[in-house]
Design a protein around this motif. Structure first.
Motif, mmCIF file in Angstrom:
data_model
loop_
_atom_site.group_PDB
_atom_site.id
_atom_site.type_symbol
_atom_site.label_atom_id
_atom_site.label_comp_id
_atom_site.label_asym_id
_atom_site.label_seq_id
_atom_site.Cartn_x
_atom_site.Cartn_y
_atom_site.Cartn_z
ATOM 1 N N SER A 30 0.833 -1.205 0.000
ATOM 2 C CA SER A 30 0.000 0.000 0.000
ATOM 3 C C SER A 30 0.861 1.246 0.000
ATOM 4 N N ALA A 89 -2.811 3.901 -3.395
ATOM 5 C CA ALA A 89 -3.876 2.943 -3.102
ATOM 6 C C ALA A 89 -3.518 2.074 -1.912
ATOM 7 N N ARG A 149 -3.874 -1.605 -0.707
ATOM 8 C CA ARG A 149 -4.128 -2.950 -1.227
ATOM 9 C C ARG A 149 -4.434 -3.881 -0.049
ATOM 10 N N GLN A 202 -11.751 -0.731 -6.015
ATOM 11 C CA GLN A 202 -11.685 -1.522 -7.230
ATOM 12 C C GLN A 202 -11.387 -2.988 -6.897
ATOM 13 N N ILE A 208 -8.851 -3.092 -3.878
ATOM 14 C CA ILE A 208 -7.857 -2.021 -3.875
ATOM 15 C C ILE A 208 -8.607 -0.722 -3.621
ATOM 16 N N ILE A 209 -8.248 -0.020 -2.544
ATOM 17 C CA ILE A 209 -8.920 1.243 -2.198
ATOM 18 C C ILE A 209 -8.084 2.403 -2.736
ATOM 19 N N LEU A 210 -8.642 3.168 -3.662
ATOM 20 C CA LEU A 210 -7.920 4.279 -4.265
ATOM 21 C C LEU A 210 -7.825 5.442 -3.280
ATOM 22 N N MET A 211 -6.609 5.997 -3.149
ATOM 23 C CA MET A 211 -6.367 7.062 -2.183
ATOM 24 C C MET A 211 -6.047 8.376 -2.904
ATOM 25 N N ARG A 232 -4.108 8.639 -6.333
ATOM 26 C CA ARG A 232 -4.613 7.762 -7.396
ATOM 27 C C ARG A 232 -4.521 8.421 -8.774
ATOM 28 N N GLY A 243 -9.916 4.639 -13.958
ATOM 29 C CA GLY A 243 -9.601 3.256 -13.616
ATOM 30 C C GLY A 243 -10.387 2.289 -14.476
ATOM 31 N N LYS A 280 -15.795 -1.524 -9.720
ATOM 32 C CA LYS A 280 -15.821 -0.867 -8.410
ATOM 33 C C LYS A 280 -16.980 -1.447 -7.600
ATOM 34 N N THR A 285 -17.569 2.494 -2.490
ATOM 35 C CA THR A 285 -16.766 3.703 -2.284
ATOM 36 C C THR A 285 -16.816 4.088 -0.815
#
Length: 321
Positions: free
Chosen positions: A210, A214, A216, A242, A250-253, A256, A260, A264, A267
């Motif tokens: 991570s 993102a 992970r 995602q 996988i959390i987009l931070m 990012r 993508g 998804k 959120t």
């Protein structure tokens, strides 16, 4: 006005609230991972809400004040000492010329911010001082801070009501497993019912891979797609979760990309993005579904609490927000 870095934190960089309204040009937003801590620090100092702070990670580093400054630490508790004397996070302090701020390994939390009254003096790019290594923008062309770097500050001012410039640390009682509230995603129908049950009932471990881009995760039970994981690339926002082909979310931070191409599933709500930023590598998160009305309600409650804090200290909320 300046501060010298005697020992840098891990991957530290200047971050504000990010570059907004440029995603359609493929430009990443960047910005602070824990915007709540940054907002609190700027309110306590009397800064504008979007002022940049030095984002710190896991181990805080050490710093020499080359002139007098008023500063505030926010976020993770780095067992801070000013001239070997213990100090607290979320409280404004005065540092004299030659004073040394020492920050250890975080006692709780993962990321923190060093903010100064008046803010850091750094040229903005597209309205933001946030560093972005991939684009090469921000202080020192976006690279992480190094030993010997000098951080220039704007003209420091003495905040009034100094004794009132303090608030509780919202992360003092962080659980080992964090409950992260989410809104179900637009691609919900791409997943099997079993996958949705796993997503909302299993614990997910935060992977060492991570970073600012993102978070992970790993879980013994992976999520399954009805057909495939890939979709036509569409906009990606802070908090999108995602699920690629391997079935691990996988959390987009904040760091990012702007688009993508994976499905998804959900959120993360605005309020819990900052909580997620404080999660340590190897710790666990559990997802809880929330409806949009409840997400809006808790967001409005947080904004009211920020307004109340500002009115108690600065008496002028509109200037900040």
């Amino acid at each position: 006005m300046s501060i010298k870095i005697l020992e840098p934190s891990l991957f530290s960089s200047l971050q504000d609230l990010g570059r907004k309204n440029y995603a359609n040009f493929g430009i990443a937003r960047s910005g602070a991972l824990d915007t709540y801590s940054l907002l609190l620090a700027n309110i306590l100092l009397g800064n504008y809400k979007g002022e940049a702070g030095l984002e710190l990670c896991l181990s805080g580093g050490s710093y020499e004040f080359l002139q007098e400054h008023y500063f505030c630490l926010a976020g993770a508790d780095f067992c801070a000492k000013l001239n070997s004397k213990d100090i607290k996070s979320f409280k404004v302090y005065r540092a004299k010329k030659g004073d040394v701020l020492e920050l250890g390994r975080a006692k709780f939390g993962f990321r923190g911010y060093l903010c100064v009254a008046g803010g850091f003096d750094c040229e903005a790019f597209l309205g933001s001082k946030s560093s972005d290594f991939k684009m090469g923008v921000g202080l020192f062309c976006g690279r992480a801070m190094q030993k010997g770097d000098i951080l220039e500050c704007k003209n420091s001012f003495k905040p009034f009501n100094l004794e009132k410039r303090e608030c509780e640390n919202p992360y003092e009682n962080l659980a080992q497993t964090l409950e992260i509230r989410v809104l179900i995603g637009t691609d919900k129908d791409a997943f099997t019912e079993k996958s949705l049950e796993i997503f909302f009932n299993e614990k997910f471990k935060i992977s060492p891979n991570s970073d600012r881009m993102a978070i992970r995760t790993h879980c013994a039970k992976s999520l399954e797609h009805k057909t495939k994981a890939d979709i036509i690339s569409d906009p990606a926002v802070f908090g999108n979760i995602q699920v690629p082909k391997d079935g691990l979310p996988i959390i987009l931070m904040a760091g990012r990309q702007s688009t993508g191409g994976y499905t998804k599933i959900a959120t993360v709500i605005e309020n819990d993005l900052s909580l997620l930023a404080q999660a340590r590598l190897g710790s666990f998160i559990k997802f809880k579904e929330l409806d949009i009305n409840e997400a809006l309600r808790v967001y409005k409650e947080r904004m009211k609490s920020l307004k109340k804090l500002d009115e108690r200290i600065n008496l002028n909320f509109e200037r900040l927000f």
